[in-house]
Scaffold this motif. Structure first.
Motif, short mmCIF file in Angstrom:
data_model
loop_
_atom_site.label_atom_id
_atom_site.label_comp_id
_atom_site.label_asym_id
_atom_site.label_seq_id
_atom_site.Cartn_x
_atom_site.Cartn_y
_atom_site.Cartn_z
N ASP A 323 0.97 -0.99 0.11
CA ASP A 323 0.01 0.09 0.01
C ASP A 323 1.01 1.05 -0.06
O ASP A 323 1.18 1.57 1.14
CB ASP A 323 -0.74 -0.13 1.24
CG ASP A 323 -2.01 1.19 1.36
OD1 ASP A 323 -2.07 1.66 0.48
OD2 ASP A 323 -2.32 1.59 2.24
N HIS A 324 1.17 1.90 -1.08
CA HIS A 324 0.59 1.40 -2.42
C HIS A 324 1.75 1.89 -3.27
O HIS A 324 3.01 2.11 -3.22
CB HIS A 324 -0.45 2.29 -2.88
CG HIS A 324 -0.50 3.65 -2.83
ND1 HIS A 324 -0.04 4.36 -3.87
CD2 HIS A 324 -0.74 4.73 -1.97
CE1 HIS A 324 -0.22 5.81 -3.60
NE2 HIS A 324 -0.60 5.75 -2.43
N ILE A 325 1.41 1.57 -4.75
CA ILE A 325 2.45 1.62 -5.87
C ILE A 325 3.10 2.95 -5.96
O ILE A 325 4.31 3.14 -6.15
CB ILE A 325 1.90 1.11 -7.15
CG1 ILE A 325 1.68 -0.31 -7.11
CG2 ILE A 325 2.70 1.60 -8.30
CD1 ILE A 325 1.07 -0.89 -8.62
N GLY A 326 2.26 3.97 -5.55
CA GLY A 326 2.82 5.29 -5.70
C GLY A 326 3.83 5.58 -4.53
O GLY A 326 4.53 6.81 -4.61
N GLU A 339 4.88 9.24 -13.04
CA GLU A 339 4.23 8.19 -12.42
C GLU A 339 3.66 7.03 -13.06
O GLU A 339 3.30 5.89 -12.61
CB GLU A 339 3.14 8.63 -11.47
CG GLU A 339 1.83 9.17 -12.19
CD GLU A 339 0.66 9.58 -11.43
OE1 GLU A 339 0.78 9.55 -10.06
OE2 GLU A 339 -0.29 10.01 -11.90
N PHE A 340 3.31 7.64 -14.63
CA PHE A 340 3.02 6.41 -15.35
C PHE A 340 4.09 5.31 -15.66
O PHE A 340 3.82 4.15 -15.84
CB PHE A 340 2.61 7.41 -16.69
CG PHE A 340 1.92 6.13 -17.79
CD1 PHE A 340 0.77 5.81 -17.71
CD2 PHE A 340 2.70 5.90 -18.94
CE1 PHE A 340 0.27 4.70 -18.48
CE2 PHE A 340 2.50 5.07 -19.77
CZ PHE A 340 1.10 4.47 -19.65
N LYS A 341 5.15 5.74 -16.27
CA LYS A 341 6.35 4.98 -16.21
C LYS A 341 6.66 4.22 -15.08
O LYS A 341 7.03 3.02 -15.21
CB LYS A 341 7.57 5.63 -16.83
CG LYS A 341 7.19 6.09 -18.25
CD LYS A 341 8.52 6.81 -18.89
CE LYS A 341 8.22 7.38 -20.38
NZ LYS A 341 9.50 7.75 -20.81
N THR A 365 -3.13 0.63 -5.93
CA THR A 365 -2.79 2.10 -6.80
C THR A 365 -3.82 2.99 -6.90
O THR A 365 -4.93 2.66 -6.56
CB THR A 365 -2.33 1.48 -8.14
OG1 THR A 365 -1.72 2.62 -8.88
CG2 THR A 365 -3.45 0.86 -9.16
N HIS A 366 -3.57 4.05 -7.21
CA HIS A 366 -4.44 5.30 -7.25
C HIS A 366 -4.92 5.66 -8.74
O HIS A 366 -4.45 4.78 -9.71
CB HIS A 366 -3.92 6.57 -6.57
CG HIS A 366 -2.80 6.88 -7.20
ND1 HIS A 366 -1.50 6.52 -6.70
CD2 HIS A 366 -2.45 8.05 -8.10
CE1 HIS A 366 -0.52 7.08 -7.37
NE2 HIS A 366 -0.90 7.98 -8.17
N ASP A 396 -8.11 3.76 -16.13
CA ASP A 396 -7.86 4.83 -15.30
C ASP A 396 -6.75 4.69 -14.09
O ASP A 396 -6.45 5.68 -13.46
CB ASP A 396 -9.14 5.35 -14.73
CG ASP A 396 -10.27 5.51 -15.55
OD1 ASP A 396 -10.08 6.48 -16.37
OD2 ASP A 396 -11.44 5.16 -15.20
N LEU A 397 -6.26 3.52 -14.09
CA LEU A 397 -5.31 3.15 -12.77
C LEU A 397 -3.73 3.34 -13.30
O LEU A 397 -3.54 3.25 -14.55
CB LEU A 397 -5.47 1.77 -12.24
CG LEU A 397 -7.02 1.41 -11.70
CD1 LEU A 397 -6.90 0.10 -11.42
CD2 LEU A 397 -7.16 2.37 -10.49
N VAL A 398 -3.10 3.70 -12.47
CA VAL A 398 -1.54 3.92 -12.59
C VAL A 398 -1.02 2.53 -12.62
O VAL A 398 -0.94 1.82 -11.50
CB VAL A 398 -0.74 4.83 -11.81
CG1 VAL A 398 0.67 4.90 -11.57
CG2 VAL A 398 -1.58 6.11 -11.59
N GLY A 399 -0.34 2.04 -13.52
CA GLY A 399 0.36 0.73 -13.98
C GLY A 399 -0.14 0.33 -15.34
O GLY A 399 -1.06 0.54 -15.85
#
Length: 485
Positions: A323-326, A339-341, A365-366, A396-399
């Motif tokens: 919690d979490h990828i960001g 944040e996309f890459k 992820t957010h 819509d999710l980052v990843g």
């Protein structure tokens, strides 16, 4: 050639010579070498150079024999003396004295075993240095932890090396056995996250899966993940890395779920004597759960990988939550990527980790910032309706969900969005807004947005209690219902 194999450091020079000779006789023997075997496993430095040259030559389609190997070696290594022999003569000798190409896997295993012993001795030296040279207790603890993590990695590598290799036929039989067990009710095929709505959407979670839980800010994705984690901990040890909350916050939230007493009231001490008793009871109940490792540091993916390795070795964890990828700590060039890459890189490596460690990894992820913007409509009511009915998707999710995720769950609550659209209290739009708030309060959607196992997209509505940050019926009610069955 370095003759230091007569030193006390453990090695098996004969096995090293045998595997190189076998590969030089028949390059196809490389296929029998385990994928985890590496050039540094050789003790003899020249053997490392020879093996590296073979791999590089085969990578470009060359047939590797005593003659061609030297052309892929560095000049200083290719012209090194091996006692009274040249490297060319030594390579020819390896071939002439090769025993069998059938035992390549056994040779690799023997070499790896001695490599692990040398590693352990080196770690022992590091521990000795930590005890004698650490400047203070904090430095000593850090260095000893490094030693512990390295030893755990050795144990995990040895155990995986000794695991019986399953054939395709074995896998087919095992899958049928598991299905038959599930049909008879003997055992579930996978693990139950303890929330019926999720089980309906995804089915039991499987080993090696990357399960993504996504959602917007204040949408309840962390609450959903923590509820699943504590449910799993009733039956199995689990691990968590949280960059979002402290251990105290996580524990208080779980106490809130079990008692209905919000973490805010717990912090402020605005609880009655009876409620204190309830909190004590909840705490004692939580102490009886399986091992839960909660680490609240920001970690790199390598550190997370090492952490999982250690937790499997020490506690046998069967699921890991992130919690979490960001909140992953990035180094090098990735630190400066968007944040996309970073998200794409993260989901790719996390999927590899799930496969490597043979456990489900549940990563949060957010949503992209643009997801909840520009609600269209000529009137306030139309814009309000658009806000209430827009459902985010995996896009819509980052990843990189299409490529990496096995299951993607998206949590959606309209209430925070509708609350942010509150008009002036004396306006004509206020009754419309108030009615909308009544309809969305206490409700949430769990959306199966992407799945390798189930039909998607599908969604299930679920109760939501904002005070206790929990999903479904109250904890005690759910426990009573479970006992009836």
């Amino acid at each position: 050639m370095n003759q230091n194999y007569r030193d006390p450091l453990p090695s098996n020079i004969e096995a090293e010579q045998a595997i190189l000779g076998a590969i030089l006789i028949n390059n196809d023997a490389l296929a029998a070498v385990p994928s985890t075997f590496a050039m540094e496993h050789f003790y003899e430095r020249l053997h490392q150079f020879i093996y590296d040259a073979i791999l590089r030559g085969r990578a470009v389609g060359k047939g590797m024999n005593p003659v061609t190997v030297r052309s892929f070696m560095a000049p200083d290594a290719a012209y090194e003396k091996v006692g009274d022999m040249t490297v060319a003569q030594y390579l020819a000798r390896l071939v002439s004295e090769a025993v069998s190409i059938r035992n390549v896997a056994d040779f690799a295993d023997a070499i790896t075993g001695y490599y692990h012993r040398r590693q352990a001795m080196s770690i022992g030296d590091d521990a000795h240095d930590a005890g004698t040279k650490a400047e203070d207790e904090l430095q000593f603890i850090d260095r000893i932890k490094e030693c512990r993590d390295k030893l755990t990695a050795i144990v995990a590598s040895i155990e995986s090396r000794n695991d019986p290799q399953e054939t395709l036929a074995d896998t087919i039989d095992t899958s049928l056995d598991r299905t038959n067990d599930a049909v008879r009710g003997a055992a579930p095929v996978g693990i139950d996250p303890g929330i019926p709505e999720i089980m309906t959407l995804t089915g039991p979670w499987q080993r090696k899966q990357l399960i993504i839980i996504g959602g917007g800010v204040k949408q309840g994705k962390t609450a959903l993940a923590m509820q699943c984690m504590f449910n799993l901990a009733e039956k199995m040890p689990v691990g968590l890395n949280s960059g979002e909350m402290s251990r105290t916050q996580i524990v208080m939230r779980e106490k809130a779920r079990r008692t209905g007493i919000s973490s805010t009231r717990q912090l402020r001490g605005t609880v009655s004597d009876n409620e204190v008793e309830e909190l004590l009871w909840a705490g004692e109940e939580m102490k009886r759960l399986q091992h839960i490792d909660i680490d609240c540091r920001r970690m790199t993916l390598d550190q997370i990988d090492q952490k999982i390795t250690r937790l499997i070795g020490e506690h046998g964890i069967e699921a890991f939550f992130l919690d979490h990828i960001g909140k992953i700590q990035w180094t090098g060039k990735m630190e400066y990527e968007d944040e996309f890459k970073q998200g794409q890189r993260a989901t790719s490596i996390l999927k590899d980790m799930a496969q490597k460690h043979d456990i489900p990894i549940i990563a949060l992820t957010h949503l992209k910032k643009s997801t909840f913007q520009d609600y269209q409509g000529r009137t306030f009511k139309e814009r309000l309706s658009a806000a209430m009915n827009r459902r985010p998707t995996y896009r819509d999710l980052v990843g990189n969900m299409d490529k990496d995720a096995d299951q993607v769950l998206v949590v959606f609550q309209a209430r925070p969005i509708v609350a942010g659209m509150e008009p002036a209290e004396n306006s004509d739009d206020y009754p419309v807004w108030e009615d909308a708030m009544n309809r969305v309060t206490g409700r949430a959607d769990i959306i199966l947005s992407l799945s390798r196992e189930s039909e998607f997209p599908r969604r299930k509505e679920i109760e939501w209690d904002g005070k206790s940050t929990s999903y479904g019926p109250p904890y005690k009610q759910a426990m009573n219902a479970r006992e009836l069955f």
